[in-house]
Design an enzyme around this catalytic site. Structure first.
Site, PDB file in Angstrom:
ATOM      1  N   CYS A   1       0.839  -1.201   0.000  1.00 42.33           N
ATOM      2  CA  CYS A   1       0.000   0.000   0.000  1.00 42.33           C
ATOM      3  C   CYS A   1       0.874   1.252   0.000  1.00 42.33           C
ATOM      4  CB  CYS A   1      -0.852   0.009   1.257  1.00 42.33           C
ATOM      5  SG  CYS A   1      -1.710  -1.539   1.561  1.00 42.33           S
TER       6      CYS A   1
ATOM      7  N   GLU B   1       9.119 -13.172 -20.392  1.00 39.32           N
ATOM      8  CA  GLU B   1       8.834 -11.771 -20.040  1.00 39.32           C
ATOM      9  C   GLU B   1       7.738 -11.205 -20.936  1.00 39.32           C
ATOM     10  OE1 GLU B   1       9.096  -9.695 -17.865  1.00 39.32           O
ATOM     11  OE2 GLU B   1       8.954  -7.705 -18.778  1.00 39.32           O
TER      12      GLU B   1
ATOM     13  N   HIS C   1       6.848 -31.471 -26.922  1.00 38.26           N
ATOM     14  CA  HIS C   1       6.536 -32.314 -25.742  1.00 38.26           C
ATOM     15  C   HIS C   1       5.177 -31.962 -25.145  1.00 38.26           C
ATOM     16  CE1 HIS C   1      10.579 -33.894 -25.949  1.00 38.26           C
ATOM     17  NE2 HIS C   1      11.036 -32.657 -26.043  1.00 38.26           N
TER      18      HIS C   1
END
Ligand code: AGP
Length: 609
Positions: free
Chosen positions: A2, A482, A505
């Site tokens: 906060c 990212e 895979h």
């Protein structure tokens, strides 16, 4: 996490606090509130949602006074409602709080058993109850705080007012940041320097388990048991105008476009331009340790974790030292047995991320050398590590990190080069080539920023995909991760980053016309393998947006959109490939009408577990 602001002096407290909360709103925006002492009473105003809702209330009913506290909330205990909004007020005691009180349930039961009425779902209200009880007994605010602090377990930064004490404010912390600003007309206490900078650059940092007692024209710092302590008043470097948007629609877009300049600035302290060599004074007294290094650990979170993954490739390829990167929230819980001759690196823009800070402290407990790479100086990690390196990205307001990521990559390149040089794994000509490649990167970044226009137009189409798969190999794999994180945190769309070689895979089953594939495949030693991975996906109908080296016809022919970046050494590709991904996410989020600078549910720095 906060934002908290307090003010005592001759300024209009409401004005200082609301202005300060605006600069801190990135820290949390579930609700906001102020409590102002008018000399006789404390008046309070609170609103759920963004700060603008509180401002509307205050415009209709302003609160006058020169002493007050304010808060923007990132909900940890209890939903984002007005009754849970800070400041909390019990009897004549008003409190704002950043952090978590871990023994909340025990304190709540004890207070109810003692006849207290609990009005909210928050841990913060309990602090107000406890202090109110002690103020009634002692009629002294500072003593009341001193007697309550030992009851609190967890991470907390707290500001307290008392109706009986119209010229006093007490602040205390055991971890989350609290800074005291010494302005001409008022004392200003805040969780971040951005709320203080417009009034003064003279700041003191409240450290763990310290208290500050502020009165009309005086202040005093104490340890938790009220032993007086001296605190140094520092002059900070960030200016108020750095906080402004400079005409951009979003702080994040401003910060994306600042990246070339930020990267150049990040390099300056660590490069000798004349000799084109790397200089790291902070490491000079550790050269013998570096020479005997057996292991490097990198621990961080989120985007900083992905820069750490790039760092792992850089350090192992250049320095020859084994390197292991870990997610901070997992690291300490796997009871790591750290190698004696090792170095633990923490990467953190804020320098306050709780899990990363805990990893730093665990390393110190095991007697391992620690190095922090932070953007915010005097942050907890900056103060507690043995060795400090700096991103020097400048203030980063957008919750989605961009320039701090780029600057982390800069410093990790230099650190890898420095360790390689010390270990005899890098010849002077190789060092010069590395420095030259880094110094040339900001201008390459300028050329890639031109994709802003492309994504501003393509976003309308891109937002309709059901999901995105970001693929990369080697040092570009963390960039895929990212890129996916940026789309998740800004557009709230499903996106996954994957090692391109892993597609066969399982994830290949995801491919269809509704799944966009973003392929990061610049020319490097894994290019051919990356292309064959892409051809496998393309054969199954993948809709490909690719980022590759200029004039790469092979990749271009596999793509719906081919975004070229200049031909650069392998370690520079991540700087350039990440920029289109930042722009893609920002524009898709904007096309979806989301708040780019303050994405839902998030906060700029997570100072709780
Ligand atoms: C990234 O855009 C996010 N804001 C988040 O993942 C952030 O990188 C993470 O919380 C770590 O923060 P830090 O760098 O301040 O430690």
């Amino acid at each position: 996490m906060c934002g908290i602001v307090g003010c005592l002096g001759r300024e209009d407290a409401q004005e200082v606090i609301v202005k300060g909360l605006k600069t801190l709103e990135y820290r949390g925006y579930d609700s906001a509130g102020v409590a102002i002492h008018n000399g006789e009473f404390i008046n309070r105003s609170r609103a759920r949602g963004k700060l603008v809702n509180l401002e509307k209330k205050l415009n209709e009913e302003p609160i006058r006074g020169n002493l007050g506290i304010g808060h923007t909330r990132w909900a940890t205990h209890g939903p984002a409602t007005e009754k849970n909004a800070h400041p909390h007020m019990i009897g004549g005691v008003s409190v704002v709080h950043n952090g978590i009180i871990e023994n909340y349930a025990e304190l709540r039961d004890e207070l109810i058993a003692g006849g207290s009425e609990i009005y909210s779902d928050t841990d913060t209200e309990l602090i107000a109850h406890l202090i109110n009880i002690k103020v009634k007994q002692t009629n002294d605010l500072l003593t009341a705080v001193k007697e309550v602090i030992p009851r609190l377990q967890g991470a907390y930064a707290v500001l307290v007012l008392s109706e009986r004490h119209p010229d006093e404010m007490v602040a205390f912390t055991n971890g989350p940041p609290l800074l005291v600003g010494f302005a001409e007309k008022s004392f200003i206490v805040a969780s971040d320097m951005l709320a203080i900078v417009p009034y003064t650059k003279n700041i003191a940092y409240l450290s763990e388990n310290e208290v500050v007692h502020i009165q009309k024209d005086s202040y005093k710092f104490y340890s938790n048991d009220l032993k007086p302590i001296d605190k140094k008043i520092e002059e900070i470097s960030w200016s108020a105008e750095q906080v402004e948007k400079s005409g951009y629609p979003y702080y994040m877009l401003k910060e994306i476009f600042e990246q070339p300049r930020s990267m150049a600035k990040s390099l300056e302290p660590y490069i000798n331009i004349e000799t084109q060599s790397i200089e790291m004074p902070a490491l000079e007294s550790y050269v013998s340790d570096i020479k005997s290094l057996e292991q490097i650990y990198i621990v961080s979170c989120g985007t900083s974790f992905y820069s750490g993954m790039v760092g792992e490739y850089l350090l192992e390829k250049m320095s020859g030292v084994s390197c292991k990167v870990d997610i901070a929230s997992e690291f300490r819980y796997r009871s790591p047995k750290l190698v004696k001759n090792s170095l633990l690196i923490v990467i953190s823009q804020s320098g306050e991320t709780a899990d990363t800070l805990a990893a730093l402290r665990l390393a110190k407990e095991q007697g391992v050398r620690t190095l922090s790479l932070c953007n915010v100086q005097h942050s907890s990690m900056d103060r507690e590590s043995d060795i400090q390196l700096y991103m020097n990205a400048g203030v980063e307001i957008g919750v989605a990190s961009t320039k701090a990521f780029i600057c982390s990559l800069s410093i990790l390149n230099l650190l890898a080069g420095y360790i390689a040089k010390v270990n005899g794994n890098m010849k002077p000509e190789e060092e010069r080539a590395l420095v030259k490649s880094l110094l040339a990167t900001p201008s390459h970044m300028e050329s890639v920023l031109t994709y802003d226009k492309f994504f501003a137009e393509a976003a309308e189409r891109l937002k309709d995909y059901k999901g995105f798969l970001y693929l990369g190999r080697g040092v570009n794999f963390p960039i895929a991760l990212e890129g996916a994180l940026k789309l998740k945190e800004l557009a709230y769309m499903h996106a996954e980053g994957y090692a391109a070689g892993e597609m066969k895979h399982g994830p290949l089953a995801l491919i269809d016309e509704q799944m966009a594939v973003v392929m990061i495949a610049p020319k490097d030693d894994l290019y051919d393998k990356a292309i064959s991975n892409l051809e496998t996906a393309k054969a199954r109908g993948a809709q490909v947006i690719s980022i590759g080296t200029v004039n790469d016809e092979r990749l271009k022919n596999l793509s719906i959109n081919f975004l070229s970046i200049p031909e650069v050494p392998w370690n520079i590709n991540p700087f350039l490939a990440v920029i289109p991904l930042q722009l893609l996410s920002l524009h898709v989020a904007s096309a979806l009408g989301h708040d780019v600078d303050q994405p839902r549910n998030l906060a700029k720095s997570v100072t709780v577990e």
